[in-house]
Design a protein around this motif. Sequence first.
Motif, PDB file in Angstrom:
ATOM      1  N   ASP A  52      85.944  28.754  52.387  1.00 46.01           N
ATOM      2  CA  ASP A  52      84.931  27.916  53.018  1.00 46.01           C
ATOM      3  C   ASP A  52      84.494  28.519  54.345  1.00 46.01           C
ATOM      4  N   PRO A  53      83.676  29.569  54.321  1.00 49.31           N
ATOM      5  CA  PRO A  53      83.265  30.207  55.574  1.00 49.31           C
ATOM      6  C   PRO A  53      82.247  29.416  56.372  1.00 49.31           C
ATOM      7  N   ALA A  54      81.816  28.262  55.856  1.00 48.85           N
ATOM      8  CA  ALA A  54      80.913  27.406  56.627  1.00 48.85           C
ATOM      9  C   ALA A  54      81.675  26.468  57.553  1.00 48.85           C
ATOM     10  N   ALA A  55      82.990  26.366  57.366  1.00 55.49           N
ATOM     11  CA  ALA A  55      83.800  25.497  58.225  1.00 55.49           C
ATOM     12  C   ALA A  55      83.997  26.154  59.586  1.00 55.49           C
ATOM     13  N   PRO A  56      84.038  25.370  60.668  1.00 55.85           N
ATOM     14  CA  PRO A  56      84.233  25.969  61.996  1.00 55.85           C
ATOM     15  C   PRO A  56      85.637  26.526  62.171  1.00 55.85           C
ATOM     16  N   VAL A  57      85.716  27.644  62.865  1.00 56.41           N
ATOM     17  CA  VAL A  57      86.991  28.261  63.224  1.00 56.41           C
ATOM     18  C   VAL A  57      86.903  28.687  64.684  1.00 56.41           C
ATOM     19  N   PHE A  58      88.041  28.924  65.290  1.00 56.71           N
ATOM     20  CA  PHE A  58      88.066  29.570  66.595  1.00 56.71           C
ATOM     21  C   PHE A  58      88.100  31.086  66.357  1.00 56.71           C
ATOM     22  N   PRO A  59      87.035  31.811  66.668  1.00 54.16           N
ATOM     23  CA  PRO A  59      87.028  33.258  66.445  1.00 54.16           C
ATOM     24  C   PRO A  59      87.974  34.040  67.354  1.00 54.16           C
ATOM     25  N   ARG A  60      88.534  33.350  68.351  1.00 56.10           N
ATOM     26  CA  ARG A  60      89.413  33.990  69.319  1.00 56.10           C
ATOM     27  C   ARG A  60      88.715  35.210  69.918  1.00 56.10           C
ATOM     28  N   SER A  61      89.347  36.368  69.955  1.00 55.30           N
ATOM     29  CA  SER A  61      88.746  37.510  70.649  1.00 55.30           C
ATOM     30  C   SER A  61      87.558  38.121  69.920  1.00 55.30           C
ATOM     31  N   SER A  62      87.275  37.692  68.702  1.00 57.41           N
ATOM     32  CA  SER A  62      86.044  38.142  68.052  1.00 57.41           C
ATOM     33  C   SER A  62      84.814  37.575  68.755  1.00 57.41           C
ATOM     34  N   ASN A  63      85.006  36.596  69.635  1.00 55.79           N
ATOM     35  CA  ASN A  63      83.898  36.081  70.453  1.00 55.79           C
ATOM     36  C   ASN A  63      83.607  36.955  71.672  1.00 55.79           C
ATOM     37  N   LYS A  64      84.428  37.958  71.936  1.00 55.00           N
ATOM     38  CA  LYS A  64      84.275  38.713  73.190  1.00 55.00           C
ATOM     39  C   LYS A  64      82.950  39.448  73.341  1.00 55.00           C
ATOM     40  N   GLU A 181      75.773  30.385  70.755  1.00 53.57           N
ATOM     41  CA  GLU A 181      74.950  29.579  69.854  1.00 53.57           C
ATOM     42  C   GLU A 181      73.719  30.347  69.384  1.00 53.57           C
ATOM     43  N   GLU A 182      73.114  31.115  70.263  1.00 57.93           N
ATOM     44  CA  GLU A 182      71.946  31.903  69.865  1.00 57.93           C
ATOM     45  C   GLU A 182      72.335  32.979  68.857  1.00 57.93           C
ATOM     46  N   ALA A 189      80.841  24.110  67.515  1.00 59.87           N
ATOM     47  CA  ALA A 189      81.403  22.920  66.871  1.00 59.87           C
ATOM     48  C   ALA A 189      82.493  22.266  67.697  1.00 59.87           C
ATOM     49  N   ALA A 190      83.172  23.038  68.506  1.00 55.51           N
ATOM     50  CA  ALA A 190      84.270  22.510  69.318  1.00 55.51           C
ATOM     51  C   ALA A 190      84.565  23.515  70.420  1.00 55.51           C
ATOM     52  N   VAL A 191      85.178  23.041  71.494  1.00 55.72           N
ATOM     53  CA  VAL A 191      85.568  23.903  72.604  1.00 55.72           C
ATOM     54  C   VAL A 191      87.048  23.693  72.889  1.00 55.72           C
ATOM     55  N   LEU A 200      87.036  28.539  74.638  1.00 61.55           N
ATOM     56  CA  LEU A 200      86.960  29.125  73.304  1.00 61.55           C
ATOM     57  C   LEU A 200      85.985  28.312  72.470  1.00 61.55           C
ATOM     58  N   MET A 201      84.940  28.975  71.978  1.00 63.13           N
ATOM     59  CA  MET A 201      83.861  28.297  71.260  1.00 63.13           C
ATOM     60  C   MET A 201      84.043  28.446  69.752  1.00 63.13           C
TER      61      MET A 201
END
Length: 327
Positions: A52-64, A181-182, A189-191, A200-201
């Motif tokens: 279910d890749p549409a569910a929110p996850v914390f990407p952790r350092s992939s957000n860097k 978000e952009e 979805a959560a912080v 962490l977004m």
Amino acid sequence: MTSSAALAAPSVISPAHPVLAEVVRSGFVEGRHRGSLVVLAADGSVERVLGDPAAPVFPRSSNKPMQAAAVLRGGLDLSGERLALAAASHSGEDFHLELVRTMLAEHGLTPGDLQTPPDLPLDPAEAEAYLAAGHVRDRITMNCSGKHAAMLAVCALNGWDRASYLDPSHPLQQLVRQVVEEAAGEPVAAVGTDGCGAPLMAISLVGLARAFRSFVLAEPGSAERRVGDAMRAHPEYVAGTRRPDTWLMREVPGTLSKMGAEAVQAVALADGRALAFKIDDGATRALGPVLAQSLRLLGIDAPVVSRIGRTPLLGGDGEVGEIRAAF
């Protein structure tokens, strides 16, 4: 904005998620790692889905990469190794730590300004050498210190409060949220709070793959493209000399790759193909095999793929099995 204490995000761990990796010892499957994965085609359409890749996850350092782009949008002029280090989960090698100190000093800052938790180098070999030299856990050796140095520097540049630079309501963190978000093409979805203390977004794996795709296809000179180009040009500053992200970006030109804690990985190729996945139980031992198989789904046939995927199991003094992809 939702605080980490009030966080009530839906769980992404589901028994319905498929097995992405198997632990095989002496020919016997002794363990399984479930998760979700998405593969995007060059035009950005969803080409393959597992779980279910549409569910929110914390990407952790992939957000860097998104956090580094926010620093650029805030007016900090970073490039080359400095910009790569701003998007890094560095190994704690000497060249990483030296550049963090330099980046801080260039803006009148010191390692004491960092709000990273004291830690050992991320790379086990570096951690052993660090301890053998008589050192103790330090804020600068924590793998996110390059990101934090850049965040502090943009605060100093803009006159923003440095003591609260990790508060979700801080102008910098609001800018990070905007970039996330952009790039993801969806709302956060959560912080929560990351291991380094930064906000962490949460976004979906589809959004994470879209974000990485946007960083390789963005207009030259844009904040996103500058980050993507710096990471690909200096991958050893993004990770380290013994890390799969470095190997992949070095050996498959044009590739952008960044792992995150709890077994998250995102990759984008120069032509816009992209992928993102998360192992539900957070087992990083499954990252390599799943990443290698995912790269094969993208049509990548290079020696580095087998190198990344090789995860042997030991018994006594020899190999008795492996962790292997199961899809």
